[in-house]
Design an enzyme around this catalytic site. Sequence first.
Site, mmCIF file in Angstrom:
data_model
loop_
_atom_site.group_PDB
_atom_site.id
_atom_site.type_symbol
_atom_site.label_atom_id
_atom_site.label_comp_id
_atom_site.label_asym_id
_atom_site.label_seq_id
_atom_site.Cartn_x
_atom_site.Cartn_y
_atom_site.Cartn_z
ATOM 1 N N GLU A 33 47.968 79.616 -34.524
ATOM 2 C CA GLU A 33 49.349 80.092 -34.606
ATOM 3 C C GLU A 33 50.335 78.948 -34.835
ATOM 4 O OE1 GLU A 33 49.451 84.193 -32.151
ATOM 5 O OE2 GLU A 33 49.362 82.423 -30.891
ATOM 6 N N CYS A 83 56.672 74.548 -34.866
ATOM 7 C CA CYS A 83 55.725 74.190 -33.814
ATOM 8 C C CYS A 83 54.320 74.418 -34.357
ATOM 9 C CB CYS A 83 55.999 75.055 -32.591
ATOM 10 S SG CYS A 83 54.862 74.740 -31.246
ATOM 11 N N CYS A 87 56.298 78.690 -25.381
ATOM 12 C CA CYS A 87 55.364 77.644 -24.961
ATOM 13 C C CYS A 87 54.237 78.210 -24.128
ATOM 14 C CB CYS A 87 56.065 76.640 -24.048
ATOM 15 S SG CYS A 87 57.305 75.687 -24.844
ATOM 16 N N CYS A 143 44.442 73.903 -18.778
ATOM 17 C CA CYS A 143 45.578 73.860 -17.853
ATOM 18 C C CYS A 143 45.779 75.284 -17.350
ATOM 19 C CB CYS A 143 46.811 73.336 -18.563
ATOM 20 S SG CYS A 143 46.516 71.715 -19.298
ATOM 21 N N CYS A 198 41.431 75.115 -27.191
ATOM 22 C CA CYS A 198 41.660 73.804 -26.557
ATOM 23 C C CYS A 198 40.509 73.519 -25.619
ATOM 24 C CB CYS A 198 42.986 73.852 -25.774
ATOM 25 S SG CYS A 198 43.509 72.242 -25.151
ATOM 26 N N CYS A 237 48.356 77.824 -18.895
ATOM 27 C CA CYS A 237 48.471 77.905 -20.355
ATOM 28 C C CYS A 237 47.505 78.933 -20.941
ATOM 29 C CB CYS A 237 48.198 76.527 -20.947
ATOM 30 S SG CYS A 237 48.140 76.544 -22.746
HETATM 31 N N1 SAH Z 1 48.271 70.318 -25.558
HETATM 32 C C1 SAH Z 1 49.540 69.735 -25.632
HETATM 33 C C2 SAH Z 1 50.507 70.429 -26.557
HETATM 34 C C3 SAH Z 1 50.525 71.923 -26.563
HETATM 35 S S1 SAH Z 1 51.197 72.744 -25.168
HETATM 36 C C4 SAH Z 1 50.145 69.596 -24.262
HETATM 37 O O1 SAH Z 1 49.621 70.173 -23.332
HETATM 38 O O2 SAH Z 1 51.123 68.872 -24.137
HETATM 39 C C5 SAH Z 1 52.957 72.530 -25.330
HETATM 40 C C6 SAH Z 1 53.708 72.602 -23.988
HETATM 41 O O3 SAH Z 1 53.741 73.925 -23.451
HETATM 42 C C7 SAH Z 1 53.063 71.740 -22.928
HETATM 43 O O4 SAH Z 1 54.011 71.001 -22.213
HETATM 44 C C8 SAH Z 1 52.434 72.778 -22.052
HETATM 45 O O5 SAH Z 1 52.149 72.287 -20.792
HETATM 46 C C9 SAH Z 1 53.473 73.862 -22.068
HETATM 47 N N2 SAH Z 1 52.974 75.143 -21.574
HETATM 48 C C10 SAH Z 1 51.702 75.589 -21.575
HETATM 49 N N3 SAH Z 1 51.644 76.835 -21.032
HETATM 50 C C11 SAH Z 1 52.894 77.164 -20.677
HETATM 51 C C12 SAH Z 1 53.471 78.348 -20.101
HETATM 52 N N4 SAH Z 1 52.740 79.392 -19.818
HETATM 53 N N5 SAH Z 1 54.801 78.365 -19.894
HETATM 54 C C13 SAH Z 1 55.555 77.308 -20.240
HETATM 55 N N6 SAH Z 1 55.073 76.178 -20.803
HETATM 56 C C14 SAH Z 1 53.750 76.108 -21.025
HETATM 57 FE FE1 SF4 Z 2 45.483 72.615 -23.948
HETATM 58 FE FE2 SF4 Z 2 47.350 74.320 -23.096
HETATM 59 FE FE3 SF4 Z 2 46.671 72.253 -21.572
HETATM 60 FE FE4 SF4 Z 2 48.088 71.834 -23.821
HETATM 61 S S1 SF4 Z 2 48.763 72.962 -22.010
HETATM 62 S S2 SF4 Z 2 46.265 70.685 -23.110
HETATM 63 S S3 SF4 Z 2 47.197 73.444 -25.156
HETATM 64 S S4 SF4 Z 2 45.320 73.954 -22.157
#
Ligand code: SAH
Ligand code: SF4
Length: 389
Positions: free
Chosen positions: A120, A135, A373, A146, A142, A149
């Site tokens: 996406e 974006c 995000c 996290c 991934c 996420c």
């Molecule tokens: N993998 C990279 C970039 C993609 S995620 C990273 O983790 O930085 C982009 C941003 O969205 C990151 O800061 C991530 O922690 C945040 N993010 C992930 N899940 C989220 C959620 N459910 N609500 C708000 N931000 C989120």
């Molecule tokens: Fe991967 Fe989501 Fe963690 Fe970014 S925030 S490293 S996309 S699992």
Amino acid sequence: MSATLTESERDRVLAKSALFSPPPVALPDGRRELVGLSRPELIEELAAIGEKAFRAKQLWHWIYHQGTTDFSAMSSIARPLQEKLAQRFVIGRPGVATEQTSIDGTRKFLFRFRDGQEAETVYIPDRQEDRGAVCISSQVGCTLSCKFCHTGTQKLVRNLGAAEIVGQFMAARDAYAEWPSPRGETPRLLSTIVLMGMGEPLYNYENVARAMQIVMDNEGIALSRRRITLSTSGVVPMMDRCGEELGVNLAVSLHAVRDDLRDEIVPLNRKYPIKELLAACRRYPGSSNSRRITFEYVMLRDVNDSETDARELVRLIAGLPAKVNLIPFNPWPGSIYEPSTTAQLNKFASIVMDAGFSSPVRTPRGQDILAACGQLRTESERVRVRPAA
Ligand code: SAH
Ligand code: SF4
């Protein structure tokens, strides 16, 4: 981490990344994809069919400045050569599988690549100005997970290739007819890239770097490195290299100020804990007061949003040219967290601000279409593991 340790860790990260390689540049019919090649590689491809280097310059202009995908539209190239090129090469774009527009103007594209895998891309228009950010995803899925996420619930399928990474931006430009007009007007809307889509860009460094070098090339898309932000969850061994070679803005997904909590919500922390992460930020080449490192901090109710957390955050980043981006948690189907209350968010923000750091709250965009995000996820699944090359 000592220099040698960092170097061997870096090699390990790169070797692992190679296991998830994208498909080759040649199509089943033998034609080769030109998008994603570096300038020297393009020169080489043309030399192989007996064409001189200046042709590569012409082609580069058509592909990346004009956004042309059709050799027959390249008016500076004679018809016989146009035909010869079309027999051997393609200038591709990822296909648009679906497209959704949010009530706030955010537009989400689900792109499908040649092997059927999907990722996406989100266009986020600026609320005040007549411009916006794209974006971009760096991986399908991934490897990290996290806990807050949505992408993290999907296993890594594979890395995206350079062509697929630049291709997302180019296809988004196509959708907005945002290539220079014949009268020379330059695009404005799609003028910023944030590598904050699906995947961890520093676990696909080679392809991301190649793609960013292409978009920064002055004779093509020509985005300044100041208009590109790479977000990492903290792949420490790759951060120096990213700063030295690309010099793009850095965003770091911090999200917790104590290792015990960060270990849990950003599991990569077990490998590269907060102290090492911040040391890498302090070394990050090119950061300064005018180019600050962004610390992203997703606000999870009663998990990481206390005033003690805010004060510890300020202590950790003291002396760094930094700003803190507070991200209200965006829920997704099955998520276990709640967003912080507005009152708590404001309290947290004011502690950070009083310490001298700008602490904007990131307004969620495109929530109604799951484009905000951390809400991105595709149905792509890993079919088979490719053996190491
Ligand atoms: N993998 C990279 C970039 C993609 S995620 C990273 O983790 O930085 C982009 C941003 O969205 C990151 O800061 C991530 O922690 C945040 N993010 C992930 N899940 C989220 C959620 N459910 N609500 C708000 N931000 C989120
Ligand atoms: Fe991967 Fe989501 Fe963690 Fe970014 S925030 S490293 S996309 S699992």
